[in-house]
Design a protein around this motif. Structure first.
Motif, PDB file in Angstrom:
ATOM      1  N   CYS A   1       0.817  -1.215   0.000  1.00 16.80           N
ATOM      2  CA  CYS A   1       0.000   0.000   0.000  1.00 16.80           C
ATOM      3  C   CYS A   1       0.850   1.265   0.000  1.00 16.80           C
ATOM      4  CB  CYS A   1      -0.908   0.024   1.228  1.00 16.80           C
ATOM      5  SG  CYS A   1      -1.975  -1.440   1.383  1.00 16.80           S
ATOM      6  N   ALA A   2       0.341   2.272  -0.686  1.00 18.52           N
ATOM      7  CA  ALA A   2       0.938   3.610  -0.658  1.00 18.52           C
ATOM      8  C   ALA A   2      -0.125   4.593  -0.210  1.00 18.52           C
ATOM      9  CB  ALA A   2       1.462   4.001  -2.041  1.00 18.52           C
ATOM     10  N   VAL A   3       0.150   5.303   0.871  1.00 13.50           N
ATOM     11  CA  VAL A   3      -0.746   6.355   1.355  1.00 13.50           C
ATOM     12  C   VAL A   3      -0.185   7.678   0.845  1.00 13.50           C
ATOM     13  CG1 VAL A   3      -1.838   7.417   3.350  1.00 13.50           C
ATOM     14  CG2 VAL A   3      -1.260   4.982   3.406  1.00 13.50           C
ATOM     15  N   VAL A   4      -0.915   8.327  -0.020  1.00 10.24           N
ATOM     16  CA  VAL A   4      -0.423   9.531  -0.680  1.00 10.24           C
ATOM     17  C   VAL A   4      -0.995  10.780   0.001  1.00 10.24           C
ATOM     18  CG1 VAL A   4      -0.204  10.761  -2.874  1.00 10.24           C
ATOM     19  CG2 VAL A   4      -0.310   8.258  -2.849  1.00 10.24           C
ATOM     20  N   GLY A   5      -0.125  11.526   0.647  1.00  7.26           N
ATOM     21  CA  GLY A   5      -0.549  12.776   1.261  1.00  7.26           C
ATOM     22  C   GLY A   5      -0.671  13.876   0.216  1.00  7.26           C
ATOM     23  N   ASN A   6      -1.045  15.055   0.664  1.00 11.02           N
ATOM     24  CA  ASN A   6      -1.266  16.171  -0.253  1.00 11.02           C
ATOM     25  C   ASN A   6      -0.165  17.214  -0.185  1.00 11.02           C
ATOM     26  OD1 ASN A   6      -3.661  14.810  -0.637  1.00 11.02           O
ATOM     27  ND2 ASN A   6      -4.885  16.199   0.619  1.00 11.02           N
ATOM     28  N   GLY A   7       0.969  16.858   0.419  1.00  7.72           N
ATOM     29  CA  GLY A   7       2.019  17.826   0.689  1.00  7.72           C
ATOM     30  C   GLY A   7       2.695  18.406  -0.548  1.00  7.72           C
ATOM     31  N   HIS A   8       3.258  19.598  -0.360  1.00  8.35           N
ATOM     32  CA  HIS A   8       3.935  20.341  -1.412  1.00  8.35           C
ATOM     33  C   HIS A   8       5.121  19.570  -1.986  1.00  8.35           C
ATOM     34  CE1 HIS A   8       6.912  23.304  -2.887  1.00  8.35           C
ATOM     35  NE2 HIS A   8       5.853  23.896  -3.385  1.00  8.35           N
ATOM     36  N   ARG A   9       5.695  18.670  -1.195  1.00  6.67           N
ATOM     37  CA  ARG A   9       6.890  17.945  -1.641  1.00  6.67           C
ATOM     38  C   ARG A   9       6.627  17.050  -2.847  1.00  6.67           C
ATOM     39  NH1 ARG A   9       7.425  18.092   4.003  1.00  6.67           N
ATOM     40  NH2 ARG A   9       9.351  19.108   4.675  1.00  6.67           N
ATOM     41  N   LEU A  10       5.374  16.767  -3.131  1.00  2.00           N
ATOM     42  CA  LEU A  10       5.051  15.951  -4.297  1.00  2.00           C
ATOM     43  C   LEU A  10       5.163  16.738  -5.596  1.00  2.00           C
ATOM     44  CD1 LEU A  10       2.037  13.789  -3.092  1.00  2.00           C
ATOM     45  CD2 LEU A  10       4.257  12.971  -3.855  1.00  2.00           C
ATOM     46  N   ARG A  11       5.108  18.064  -5.507  1.00  2.00           N
ATOM     47  CA  ARG A  11       5.184  18.881  -6.716  1.00  2.00           C
ATOM     48  C   ARG A  11       6.544  18.703  -7.385  1.00  2.00           C
ATOM     49  NH1 ARG A  11       3.641  25.117  -6.167  1.00  2.00           N
ATOM     50  NH2 ARG A  11       1.710  24.113  -5.480  1.00  2.00           N
ATOM     51  N   ASN A  12       6.510  18.363  -8.658  1.00  2.00           N
ATOM     52  CA  ASN A  12       7.731  18.130  -9.448  1.00  2.00           C
ATOM     53  C   ASN A  12       8.567  16.970  -8.915  1.00  2.00           C
ATOM     54  OD1 ASN A  12       7.105  20.375 -11.090  1.00  2.00           O
ATOM     55  ND2 ASN A  12       8.079  21.760  -9.625  1.00  2.00           N
ATOM     56  N   SER A  13       7.923  16.020  -8.232  1.00  2.00           N
ATOM     57  CA  SER A  13       8.645  14.888  -7.648  1.00  2.00           C
ATOM     58  C   SER A  13       8.822  13.726  -8.626  1.00  2.00           C
ATOM     59  CB  SER A  13       7.902  14.372  -6.411  1.00  2.00           C
ATOM     60  OG  SER A  13       6.641  13.810  -6.790  1.00  2.00           O
ATOM     61  N   SER A  14       7.998  13.692  -9.676  1.00  2.00           N
ATOM     62  CA  SER A  14       8.025  12.588 -10.652  1.00  2.00           C
ATOM     63  C   SER A  14       7.816  11.232  -9.983  1.00  2.00           C
ATOM     64  CB  SER A  14       9.351  12.595 -11.428  1.00  2.00           C
ATOM     65  OG  SER A  14       9.503  13.799 -12.148  1.00  2.00           O
ATOM     66  N   MET A  15       6.969  11.216  -8.944  1.00  3.85           N
ATOM     67  CA  MET A  15       6.708   9.982  -8.195  1.00  3.85           C
ATOM     68  C   MET A  15       5.537   9.172  -8.758  1.00  3.85           C
ATOM     69  SD  MET A  15       8.850   9.671  -5.661  1.00  3.85           S
ATOM     70  CE  MET A  15       7.920   8.441  -4.770  1.00  3.85           C
ATOM     71  N   GLY A  16       4.867   9.706  -9.772  1.00  8.83           N
ATOM     72  CA  GLY A  16       3.646   9.083 -10.259  1.00  8.83           C
ATOM     73  C   GLY A  16       3.793   7.634 -10.676  1.00  8.83           C
ATOM     74  N   GLU A  17       4.815   7.336 -11.454  1.00 10.15           N
ATOM     75  CA  GLU A  17       5.018   5.969 -11.934  1.00 10.15           C
ATOM     76  C   GLU A  17       5.253   5.002 -10.783  1.00 10.15           C
ATOM     77  OE1 GLU A  17       7.975   3.503 -14.997  1.00 10.15           O
ATOM     78  OE2 GLU A  17       8.097   5.693 -14.850  1.00 10.15           O
ATOM     79  N   ALA A  18       6.034   5.438  -9.796  1.00  6.84           N
ATOM     80  CA  ALA A  18       6.313   4.587  -8.637  1.00  6.84           C
ATOM     81  C   ALA A  18       5.051   4.343  -7.819  1.00  6.84           C
ATOM     82  CB  ALA A  18       7.394   5.221  -7.767  1.00  6.84           C
ATOM     83  N   ILE A  19       4.236   5.374  -7.632  1.00  4.13           N
ATOM     84  CA  ILE A  19       3.002   5.241  -6.846  1.00  4.13           C
ATOM     85  C   ILE A  19       2.036   4.274  -7.515  1.00  4.13           C
ATOM     86  CG2 ILE A  19       0.927   6.503  -6.114  1.00  4.13           C
ATOM     87  CD1 ILE A  19       2.759   8.903  -5.538  1.00  4.13           C
ATOM     88  N   ASN A  20       1.953   4.311  -8.822  1.00  6.01           N
ATOM     89  CA  ASN A  20       1.033   3.429  -9.547  1.00  6.01           C
ATOM     90  C   ASN A  20       1.393   1.956  -9.431  1.00  6.01           C
ATOM     91  OD1 ASN A  20      -0.658   5.453 -10.443  1.00  6.01           O
ATOM     92  ND2 ASN A  20       0.403   5.718 -12.394  1.00  6.01           N
ATOM     93  N   LYS A  21       2.611   1.627  -9.008  1.00  6.56           N
ATOM     94  CA  LYS A  21       3.043   0.240  -8.898  1.00  6.56           C
ATOM     95  C   LYS A  21       2.484  -0.463  -7.666  1.00  6.56           C
ATOM     96  CE  LYS A  21       7.422   0.752 -11.410  1.00  6.56           C
ATOM     97  NZ  LYS A  21       8.903   0.676 -11.315  1.00  6.56           N
ATOM     98  N   TYR A  22       1.967   0.288  -6.703  1.00  5.67           N
ATOM     99  CA  TYR A  22       1.457  -0.327  -5.472  1.00  5.67           C
ATOM    100  C   TYR A  22       0.110  -0.991  -5.722  1.00  5.67           C
ATOM    101  CZ  TYR A  22       5.198   1.920  -2.877  1.00  5.67           C
ATOM    102  OH  TYR A  22       6.431   2.290  -2.415  1.00  5.67           O
ATOM    103  N   ASP A  23      -0.165  -2.036  -4.952  1.00  2.00           N
ATOM    104  CA  ASP A  23      -1.435  -2.742  -5.086  1.00  2.00           C
ATOM    105  C   ASP A  23      -2.601  -1.875  -4.646  1.00  2.00           C
ATOM    106  OD1 ASP A  23      -0.070  -5.169  -5.809  1.00  2.00           O
ATOM    107  OD2 ASP A  23       0.446  -5.414  -3.690  1.00  2.00           O
ATOM    108  N   VAL A  24      -2.374  -1.124  -3.597  1.00  2.00           N
ATOM    109  CA  VAL A  24      -3.418  -0.258  -3.033  1.00  2.00           C
ATOM    110  C   VAL A  24      -2.867   1.159  -2.898  1.00  2.00           C
ATOM    111  CG1 VAL A  24      -4.897   0.167  -1.032  1.00  2.00           C
ATOM    112  CG2 VAL A  24      -4.433  -2.186  -1.756  1.00  2.00           C
ATOM    113  N   VAL A  25      -3.583   2.114  -3.468  1.00  2.00           N
ATOM    114  CA  VAL A  25      -3.193   3.530  -3.362  1.00  2.00           C
ATOM    115  C   VAL A  25      -4.324   4.272  -2.645  1.00  2.00           C
ATOM    116  CG1 VAL A  25      -2.600   5.641  -4.591  1.00  2.00           C
ATOM    117  CG2 VAL A  25      -1.826   3.432  -5.471  1.00  2.00           C
ATOM    118  N   ILE A  26      -3.984   4.835  -1.483  1.00  2.00           N
ATOM    119  CA  ILE A  26      -4.967   5.537  -0.651  1.00  2.00           C
ATOM    120  C   ILE A  26      -4.713   7.035  -0.749  1.00  2.00           C
ATOM    121  CG2 ILE A  26      -5.915   5.796   1.673  1.00  2.00           C
ATOM    122  CD1 ILE A  26      -4.855   2.990   2.296  1.00  2.00           C
TER     123      ILE A  26
END
Length: 318
Positions: A153-178
């Motif tokens: 599981c990946a719990v995705v917060g709404n923090g500013h640190r995600l901006r320009n992080s290019s984390m999208g592909e990695a997050i999509n790999k988790y079985d559960v995204v909250i």
């Protein structure tokens, strides 16, 4: 007397002349000493600034090293079954996975054990509203998730640190995204991914059009904080007129059914940085949270405790 006066006058002149001559020598000496002292003060101040800067960077690096790790999640990742449960018992005293995640009408537990607390810590005073609500809805963890041998599981917060992080592909790999509240996905896929398994929200943070930012099979989870929240949900389910930190609850939820819990986008700017935005998708700053009931410092301590115990791991520095 005249001679005496002349002598006196000449002495005064001589004295004055001596002062003037000495002033030519004493002045530069004093100036040199002053410059030397100022130079040492400047050097000392510079050294202090450099030491403080080094300490700040060093501390930041220590936190980054402690609370982040390289993202390497794929189908071959070994499932650490049982580890989350074992470590979470050190954090939550009455921790158990025996109870269902979501309330159902058959779980009419408050009839035998009435709660002594009101929302959000109990159901006192909201029993009737909750009973009516559960009579017209029933939800549980989808079978597609329940049947998984390993739930990553990946719990995705709404923090500013995600901006320009290019984390999208990695997050999509988790079985559960909250995901949390009304945080958008559309237009931010590169940084936050596009997959949404569950979205936790309360009435004021709900999407007006939930289909836009969620997948068709996204499970929408109401997190009630006040009695009116049950009434709000009841009006939605009965198709009546609509009425107008979730993050910690989302992590806790994940700890109760996931074998691997990673988080991203959590944390707030430094309290002195009033102009730094707190979300990746809007310009709200920390100053705007002053009137809210969120206890930012306590939330940060709770999450850091989880990270230190290894209950969760962080994809973005905290």
């Amino acid at each position: 007397m005249a001679d005496s006066g002349n002598v006196h006058d000449s002495c005064e002149v001589t004295s004055t002349g001596s002062d003037e001559r000495n002033s030519h020598w004493v002045g530069p000496q004093l100036l040199t000493k002053m410059v030397t002292k100022s130079r040492w003060k400047m050097l000392a101040g510079l050294v202090l600034v450099l030491v403080m800067a080094w300490y700040s960077i060093s501390r930041e690096e220590r936190y980054i090293h402690l609370f982040s790790f390289p993202v390497q999640v794929d189908d071959k990742t070994t499932c650490p079954q049982g580890e989350v449960e074992k470590k979470t018992t050190l954090l939550i005293g009455n921790y158990t996975r025996d109870h269902p995640l979501f309330l159902q009408l058959k779980d009419y537990f408050w009839e035998k054990t009435p709660s002594s607390y009101e929302l959000p810590y109990g159901t006192k005073g909201s029993e009737d509203s909750l009973l009516r609500l559960l009579a017209i809805t029933s939800s549980s963890v989808p079978e597609s998730i329940h049947s998984m041998k390993c739930r990553r599981c990946a719990v995705v917060g709404n923090g500013h640190r995600l901006r320009n992080s290019s984390m999208g592909e990695a997050i999509n790999k988790y079985d559960v995204v909250i995901r949390l509240n009304n945080a958008p996905v559309h237009g931010y896929e590169q940084d936050v991914g596009s997959k949404t398994t569950m979205r936790l929200f309360y009435p004021e943070s709900a999407h007006f059009n939930p289909r836009k930012e969620n997948n068709p099979d996204t499970l929408l989870v109401l997190v009630p904080f006040k009695p009116m929240d049950f009434q709000w949900m009841e009006t939605i389910l009965n198709d009546k007129k609509r009425k107008p930190t979730t993050g910690l609850l989302a992590i806790t939820l994940a700890l109760h059914f996931c074998d691997l819990v990673h988080i991203a986008g959590f944390g707030y700017p430094d309290s002195t940085n009033k102009k730094q935005t707190i979300h990746y998708y809007e310009q709200i700053t920390l100053k705007s949270m002053a009137a809210s009931e969120h206890n930012v410092s306590h939330e940060a301590l709770a999450i850091k405790k989880m990270l230190e115990l290894g209950v969760v791991k962080n994809l973005t520095y905290f």
